[in-house]
Design a protein around this motif. Structure first.
Motif, short mmCIF file in Angstrom:
data_model
loop_
_atom_site.label_atom_id
_atom_site.label_comp_id
_atom_site.label_asym_id
_atom_site.label_seq_id
_atom_site.Cartn_x
_atom_site.Cartn_y
_atom_site.Cartn_z
N SER A 3 0.88 -1.33 0.03
CA SER A 3 0.04 -0.19 -0.18
C SER A 3 0.80 1.32 0.01
N ASN A 4 0.36 2.30 -0.71
CA ASN A 4 1.21 3.55 -0.93
C ASN A 4 0.43 4.47 0.08
N ILE A 5 1.53 5.19 0.84
CA ILE A 5 1.02 6.06 1.87
C ILE A 5 1.59 7.64 1.55
N VAL A 6 0.71 8.71 1.45
CA VAL A 6 1.41 9.95 1.25
C VAL A 6 1.34 10.56 2.68
N ILE A 7 2.47 11.15 3.29
CA ILE A 7 2.39 11.87 4.55
C ILE A 7 2.72 13.24 4.42
N ILE A 8 1.87 14.01 4.67
CA ILE A 8 1.80 15.61 4.52
C ILE A 8 2.45 16.33 5.66
N GLY A 9 3.67 16.77 5.45
CA GLY A 9 4.52 17.45 6.55
C GLY A 9 5.57 16.50 6.96
N ALA A 10 7.01 17.14 6.99
CA ALA A 10 8.09 16.47 7.35
C ALA A 10 8.59 16.82 8.56
N GLY A 11 7.63 17.19 9.53
CA GLY A 11 7.97 17.20 10.89
C GLY A 11 8.02 16.05 11.94
N LEU A 12 8.28 16.11 13.08
CA LEU A 12 8.33 15.05 13.91
C LEU A 12 7.44 14.00 13.69
N ALA A 13 6.06 14.34 13.53
CA ALA A 13 5.03 13.20 13.59
C ALA A 13 5.20 12.71 12.14
N GLY A 14 5.52 13.59 11.21
CA GLY A 14 5.46 12.98 9.75
C GLY A 14 6.68 11.95 9.83
N LEU A 15 7.94 12.48 10.18
CA LEU A 15 9.06 11.62 10.08
C LEU A 15 9.02 10.36 10.57
#
Length: 820
Positions: A249-261
């Protein structure tokens, strides 16, 4: 002041939009957008950058252009500018609303037990009848479990939801809890090695093997163990083999802050394909470390302009990362002298007396709110109003010095909550207090960007991608960012609450009203900083903090607290905090004027002692309220809001297609870096759970829908349940519910189509099909599909499991009718 001819540096974080349809992601940030500089004669300057995160003010000895970004000091971002919530030890009050110790746990503990665990839990005042009670003895495993946030004698709701044991209340439950605590203890004893079944079975009974498997699966998938950046963790598969379940499955994560990383690393270890979209030219979000320099070959320092302090090291996942990476920790020393406007130190006895009186005011407010909540249920007023009412009753602050000290403590609360006292909910402003991480508050030498760089390594991050729209449905999601379209099975949105409040991201279909209301109710406040690098340390090395009192109540939060970073930044660095109303006004002032006022304060304190205060060689003023990727600093509980709104903000939407993370989605640890990190772990587990749920569709249903059965699907649509224009609809034969799924087929014809016709499909409800049939004309129907229903049509191979189930059900019904 005429101490400098300033250079203003605007760190513009705007995104250069691109029309490219493809690009290669990189985990190394591209160069930042052009930084503008200006020389302002006569100490005046104008900052024209409305999106600037910070402004630099440097002395003439510095070059006019800022130092180029250093690969070793890339600026960072994360979930929150964070710091200890109160001066000295954070206090808890007898009237604090009773809360549980673990997210979603139903267990409660006595005050005496909490006091016995002061090494890991916030100390609370004991009632007199508790003083004679001896706390029950606890083994080391149980103590460690508590420090991580687990109850010692019960399951959390997460464990119940994951069905870790078949029967609640059975003998297996107590054995499982012991096994779980054992695993947590083994992990915390060595966080650089994977905890395996064989490792645990060395200490567990053979008959508990099934409980070991259940506990390991839960703790690993939920991110409580086997996470982080140690070589063995990164090289192994800490989350096991979920490949068959997630199906690539493909996941897009919006935001490369601590939560996203954090979520990205955890999801990749689970077997998902992940891509991150970051609006800035750097990772980290609200965690940002800025390298500051003086003259060539002179002083150097690293300033955390956003998230800065690890607030409690016991049980803190960032403490785990620090151990794995070998980062030393510097304890923030618990001494904070205060200085009057004339520079004289506040008498220690007066200081202690006013602090004690202030704490009694808070006690009274806590008692009042208990009565209000019990008898009046839903009444809420501002914390500031309640405190002022009690202040008048006890005549606190009638003396000018007492008044200034009281205002200092109010400023400290406004700093802890990033908002004015008049905005804070009296009922729930401190709803997260019972969960506070135990242990020391610490700095990371070199800045928190060290965490960010390590977490972002090797991740596919697309920088300068501002997300405009998220479109979701039963067949997946579409994310539009930077002129590109990103397709995925699921999306994780980690943007700050301030961005959600602005409504800059379009959700199609729109967010549920319940989530919109929570976004509106929760507060998102402001804290700003002035970081100053000096040629030498003139304030001494024995202190980490000192405070300054103001005679003007409206400016009580202006430079009220100073942090010394000399021990951790690599150079003589001071950071002045700006909280409350002053933080808002601060962004309207020029950085030159702001630095000038700070220098007046410092010289007023140290000149009378015979200490020369030099001009700073470089200064940076933050502008978090003007930053279009945050619009503020961190969340708080506003009047009319409660901890429930954090939970609502965390809820997924779109039947498990769109997920949310970030500090403002963490009820237990909001406004903290570790809260952001833990929210990323939480949502990685929820995404895995959603993927597993979809994988439950019988394999024969999936395999039967192959290319050789395309004609069969065409035959099924020869007798649709509804047909209008080029649209055909098949209902789910197993349900008459108006909200049940229906499979829609749209026929497109044209001379350029080689086959003469093209069929696209989508999943809609039965009532939507009825509504669509009443629309005149195919073009208008397509408009309704796109704009009102938010539906994306796909080919046969793009059909989602729910659509395939309808096809299988219709086929089965047809076969049954033919057989009869």
């Amino acid at each position: 002041m005429t101490f400098i001819t300033p250079k203003l540096e605007s760190l513009n974080q705007t995104n250069n939009m691109t029309n490219a349809t493809t690009t290669n992601p990189t985990s190394v940030p591209p160069p930042t957008t052009t930084e503008t500089t200006a020389t302002a004669p006569n100490n005046t300057a104008t900052n024209n950058n409305n999106n600037a995160t910070s402004d630099d003010v440097s002395t003439p000895s510095n070059p006019l252009s800022p130092p180029p970004p250093d690969d070793d000091t890339t600026t960072t971002t994360s979930e929150v500018p964070i710091i200890p919530k109160r001066r000295r030890k954070r206090k808890h009050y007898q009237g604090t609303i009773s809360m549980v110790l673990r997210p979603h746990s139903s267990s409660r503990y006595s005050s005496s037990l909490l006091d016995s665990l002061s090494f890991s839990l916030p100390r609370r005042r004991r009632r007199h009848n508790d003083l004679a009670k001896d706390p029950p003895p606890l083994d080391v495993d149980a103590l460690i479990a508590i420090s991580v946030g687990f109850p010692i004698d019960s399951l959390t709701e997460e464990e119940i939801d994951d069905a870790v044991i078949p029967t609640l209340g059975s003998a297996d439950q107590s054995h499982y809890i012991s096994v779980r605590n054992l695993i947590l203890s083994k992990w915390r004893s060595n966080v650089s090695s994977l905890v395996t079944r064989d490792h645990v079975m060395e200490s567990a009974r053979p008959e508990h093997r099934h409980l070991v498997d259940a506990a390991l699966s839960f703790l690993v998938n939920r991110g409580y163990i086997n996470f982080g950046l140690a070589p063995e963790i990164k090289e192994g598969k800490p989350c096991g083999n979920n490949g068959d379940l997630v199906g690539g499955s493909n996941i897009v994560i919006i935001g490369a802050g601590l939560a996203g990383l954090c979520a990205a690393r955890q999801l990749r270890s689970m077997g998902f394909k992940v891509v991150l979209l970051e609006g800035r030219a750097r990772p980290g979000g609200r965690v940002r470390t800025r390298k500051m320099t003086g003259q060539e070959g002179g002083v150097v320092g690293a300033a955390d302009l956003g998230g800065s302090v690890l607030t409690g090291i016991n049980g803190n996942p960032l403490g785990v990362l620090a151990r794995q990476l070998g980062f030393p920790l510097h304890k923030v020393r618990d001494v904070c002298p205060l200085y009057l406007p004339n520079g004289k130190a506040v008498d220690s006895e007066v200081d202690s007396s006013v602090e004690a009186a202030f704490n009694k005011l808070l006690d009274r407010v806590c008692n009042l709110r208990q009565v209000m909540l019990e008898e009046m249920k839903c009444v809420d007023v501002s914390l500031g109003t309640a405190l002022e009412a009690f202040r008048k009753v006890v005549n606190l602050g009638d003396d000018p010095q007492e008044k200034m000290l009281l205002n200092w403590h109010l400023a400290n609360l406004e700093y802890a909550n990033a908002s004015l006292m008049s905005n804070l909910s009296m009922a729930f402003w401190d709803q997260d207090d019972p969960y506070e991480m135990g242990g020391d508050h610490c700095f990371i030498p070199g800045g928190n960007e060290r965490f960010i760089r390590a977490l972002a390594e090797d991740l596919p991050i697309f920088y300068n991608r501002t997300v405009d729209s998220i479109r979701y449905g039963d067949d997946g999601v579409l994310v539009y960012a930077g002129g590109q379209e990103f397709r995925a099975d699921m999306v994780l949105c980690t943007v700050p609450l301030g961005v959600l409040k602005k409504g800059h991201i379009e959700f199609v279909p729109p967010l549920p009203q319940k989530k919109k209301d929570a976004i509106d109710r929760l507060g998102f406040g402001l804290l700003n900083k002035v970081a100053m690098l000096f040629p030498y340390n003139f304030w001494g090395r024995e202190l980490d903090t000192f405070g300054h009192l103001s005679e003007d109540p409206s400016r009580r939060g202006e430079f009220f607290l100073f942090y010394s970073y000399s021990s951790v930044s690599g150079g003589p660095l001071l950071v002045a905090l700006v909280a409350g109303e002053a933080a808002i006004e601060f962004e309207k002032s020029s950085p030159v004027d702001s630095v000038g006022r700070v220098m007046d304060i410092l010289r007023g304190i140290f000149y009378p002692k015979g200490v020369d205060v030099p001009d700073p060689v470089q200064a940076v003023c933050t502008r978090w309220g003007q930053d279009r990727f945050t619009y503020g600093s961190y969340s708080y509980v506003a009047i009319g809001s409660s901890g429930d709104d954090y939970d609502i903000l965390a809820e997924s939407i779109g039947n498990g297609r769109v997920f949310f993370a970030g500090e403002a989605t963490n009820r237990q640890y909001p406004a903290t870096m570790h809260g952001a990190f833990l929210s990323g772990m939480r949502e990685a587990a929820n995404i895995l759970k959603a993927a597993k749920r979809r994988s439950v569709i019988p394999a024969n249903n999936k395999e039967s829908f192959t290319s050789e059965n395309i004609e069969d699907l065409s035959r099924l649509f020869m007798k649709p349940d509804m047909q209008f224009g080029s649209f055909s609809v098949m209902f789910d034969p197993n349900s008459d519910d108006p909200e049940s799924h229906s499979l829609l087929r749209v026929e497109f014809r044209g001379e350029k189509l080689e086959t003469g016709g093209l069929y696209l499909y989508g999943l809609i409800s039965r009532c939507q099909a009825m509504e669509l049939s009443k629309v005149d004309g195919d073009m208008d129907r397509l408009t309704v599909l796109n704009e009102r229903f938010g539906l994306r049509l796909v080919g046969k191979k793009g059909l989602c499991p729910a659509a395939i189930s309808i096809v299988a059900a219709v086929r089965a019904k047809a076969c049954s009718e033919e057989g009869s």
